[in-house]
Design a protein around this motif. Structure first.
Motif: not given
Length: 635
Positions: A496-500, A577-583, A585-586, A588-594
């Motif tokens: 629910d707290n995704t920053l995407i 905050l850091f946990k959500q940023i890490s999730l 980023c993981m 986005l990485e899984s979708q091959c987005i850099i």
């Protein structure tokens, strides 16, 4: 009794018993049906289903008496619950829906509009303790414009969210003092002005007028007090009109507001939310106002001073004495002029003659068509067939209209809406109301075109209320978004707290000559009641990540090397905050987005922080951050 009907008794194999009239093999007319569990219905039948007036009693002791249709509680009726609560009003498919009144077993009562079993629309809630709220509701909670009067005489008139004061408002104390300011989640938050008891409140009339109270007469509201809430069921409210246009301030709490039982509604097992019950009988600011400045209220010339205050999450952090109330109007006029300059909107409004005018009309017409088409469809879980480029709505909009489309003022165009069911569910997931969504993007006010802040060459459009950003896409970008959409849907549904970035729609317009323009509708994270003083686009790189310092203002998007602050957060906030940023980023990485960045907005609470807006700092500054201080999101 009509020919072919007969009075008879029939015992069914499951133990149910029906005694009454039949038409052929089906119950029809008056009859009594007793279920094997003890439930009893006595009333009208039509083609084997309860239809017309009737009475149903459950073994638990609950009783309903009123209209039925097709076997459902449907129409007007009275429900007496097991706990002794009584609801009188409208029903739709076994759920209270429309106008109704419910008297709770704890002496509370609600009278007004209901939607699918909970309060929604305009209504009045009266607590057994003597507190009263009249105003807007959403999903069973006070939400939008409303007035709350406490038993001790205090009164709040302003904006609410999820049962709490949230936004601008006016708080009137029982002793006659007033505070005008901003609240966040029930607490004073930001700047405001306190007027002690006895003040003439020169601003009050203008403040009310700015929010729709007055029409030129200082003591007369646009409409007199309404003693019958049923008028709201027969007259659709204008979105731009406020609750204050319906009731006079003096008559607001005087009338009982009885309603007829023609069209009313509510869920029998529903109980009032805790967030509303926790509303205090006293405002903490009142005690400070009476104690700290009781001896300073009267100046030597007999005038009364007002106090400009600033709060942080309910805590008073600064205060200064304004000039006497008599001199405030001139000063307020200067402030309004200054504020109007500060509130200059971003971008260029698209009007007739603008290069994007017809494109905007086509986009608005397409969104209005597809959202209106998909919204009535019952909610369901998305399927694999709801994703991908083949899941789409296609339609041609000729200028003169067709069997399926209305005539319009744009040029003829082809419209394609991608994955409509998926984005409909996403809007529901992000709590975006379909009507608000269409009104924001497709209302009478045009969109605003922004200059592109990036290197992609995309064009950005902003809705007039700044809630939504519309970005043009290349074909390759659209394909990537469609490919990642199933995983995106699962990710935002899980966290629910995704920053995407929040996506609300994906569309394509084909104009004359075969030109295709693709759009994605996104949420604007900077749409907030708090003023954003600085905004940053952070990539975690230093290569070319600075901005020309000569052209920096509040609308400038700064970069990594421009960030000169060190942020201090509570450990739990930092970890979350850091946990959500890490999730994120993981994902986005899984979708091959850099190529992504973190969008950061800063709101400075204390006045001393505002100096940094005009005085560049050579060394990083330390800032302590609370949740409302900044906004951030991944782009």
């Amino acid at each position: 009794m009509a020919d072919g009907e007969r009075l008879s008794e029939k015992v069914l194999p499951n133990g149910d018993i029906y005694v009454g009239n039949f038409d052929g093999l089906l119950p029809c007319g008056m009859g009594k049906y007793t279920w094997s569990d003890g439930t009893i219905y006595e009333g009208n039948w039509e083609k084997g289903k309860m239809t017309g007036r009737g009475r149903m009693c459950w073994p638990s002791g609950a009783i309903y008496e009123g209209d039925f249709s097709g076997g459902y509680l449907h129409g007007s009726g009275t429900f007496v619950g097991l706990d002794g609560s009584i609801y009188k009003g409208a029903w739709r498919m076994n759920i209270q829906h429309g106008l109704g009144r419910k008297d709770y077993c704890n002496s509370d009562s609600y009278e007004g509009s209901w939607k699918e079993g909970v309060q929604e629309g305009i209504g009045r809630y009266m607590w057994g303790t003597g507190n009263t709220y009249i105003g807007n509701w959403k999903a069973g909670k006070m939400c939008g414009r409303g007035v709350m009067k406490w038993a001790n005489g205090d009164l709040f008139d302003g904006l609410w969210l999820d049962g709490l004061k949230h936004g601008s408002g006016l708080y009137k104390f029982a002793d006659g003092g007033h505070y005008i300011g901003i609240w966040s989640k029930g607490l004073k938050d930001g700047q405001g002005t306190f007027y002690p008891a006895g003040s003439n409140l020169p601003y009050l009339t203008k403040w009310y007028d700015s929010i729709g109270y007055y029409d030129g007469k200082q003591s007369v509201l646009r409409h007199s007090a309404s003693s019958n809430l049923e008028e709201f069921g027969t007259r659709k409210l204008s979105i731009k009109r406020t609750i204050s246009e319906r009731w006079s301030l003096r008559g607001l709490f005087r009338n009982s507001g009885r309603i007829s039982h023609r069209a009313l509604s509510l869920d029998a097992d529903w109980s009032f939310g805790d967030s509303v019950r926790e509303m205090p009988l006293h405002d903490s600011g009142h005690m400070l106002s009476c104690s700290s400045y009781k001896d300073e209220q009267e100046a030597q010339d007999g005038s009364i001073h007002a106090y400009e205050r600033e709060y942080m999450q309910g805590i008073l952090i600064s205060e200064r004495i304004l000039d006497s109330v008599q001199s405030v109007p001139h000063k307020n006029k200067q402030r309004r002029k200054q504020k109007s300059k500060e509130a200059k909107k971003l971008g260029e409004t698209i009007r007739k003659g603008h290069r994007s005018y017809y494109l905007m009309l086509s986009l608005q017409l397409g969104i209005r068509y597809t959202v209106g088409k998909i919204t009535p469809v019952p909610m369901r879980e998305v399927r694999s067939s709801d994703f991908g480029p083949r899941a789409r709505i296609r339609m041609y909009f000729p200028k003169k209209g067709s069997q399926y489309t209305p005539p319009h003022y744009s040029i003829g165009f082809y419209w394609k809406d991608y994955c409509p069911m998926v984005f409909r569910n996403l809007r529901e997931m992000f709590k975006i109301d379909a009507a608000d969504y269409m009104m924001s993007i497709c209302g009478c006010d045009g969109l605003r075109e922004l200059s592109s802040p990036g290197k992609s060459g995309s064009i950005f459009y902003l809705s007039q209320d700044e809630r939504f950003v519309i970005k043009t896409l290349r074909k390759s970008e659209l394909k990537i978004l469609l490919k990642m959409l199933p995983n995106y849907y699962n990710h935002v549904g899980t966290y629910d707290n995704t920053l995407i970035t929040k996506f609300f729609g994906l569309h394509r317009i084909m104009l004359r000559g075969g030109r295709k323009v693709r759009f994605v509708v996104m949420g604007n994270m900077f749409c907030t009641e708090l003023r954003i003083h600085r905004r940053y686009d952070l990539k975690g790189s230093s290569q070319g990540r600075s901005t020309n310092k000569c052209k920096i203002d509040e609308c400038t998007t700064l970069k990594d090397l421009d960030l000169s602050y060190v942020f201090h957060l509570e450990k739990s906030w930092r970890d979350s905050l850091f946990k959500q940023i890490s999730l994120d980023c993981m994902f986005l990485e899984s979708q091959c987005i850099i190529d992504y960045s973190l969008l950061l907005g800063l709101h400075f609470r204390a006045p001393e922080h505002l100096k940094t807006l005009v005085e560049p700092q050579d060394t990083p500054q330390d800032l302590s951050i609370s949740p409302a201080d900044d906004g951030c999101g991944c782009n």
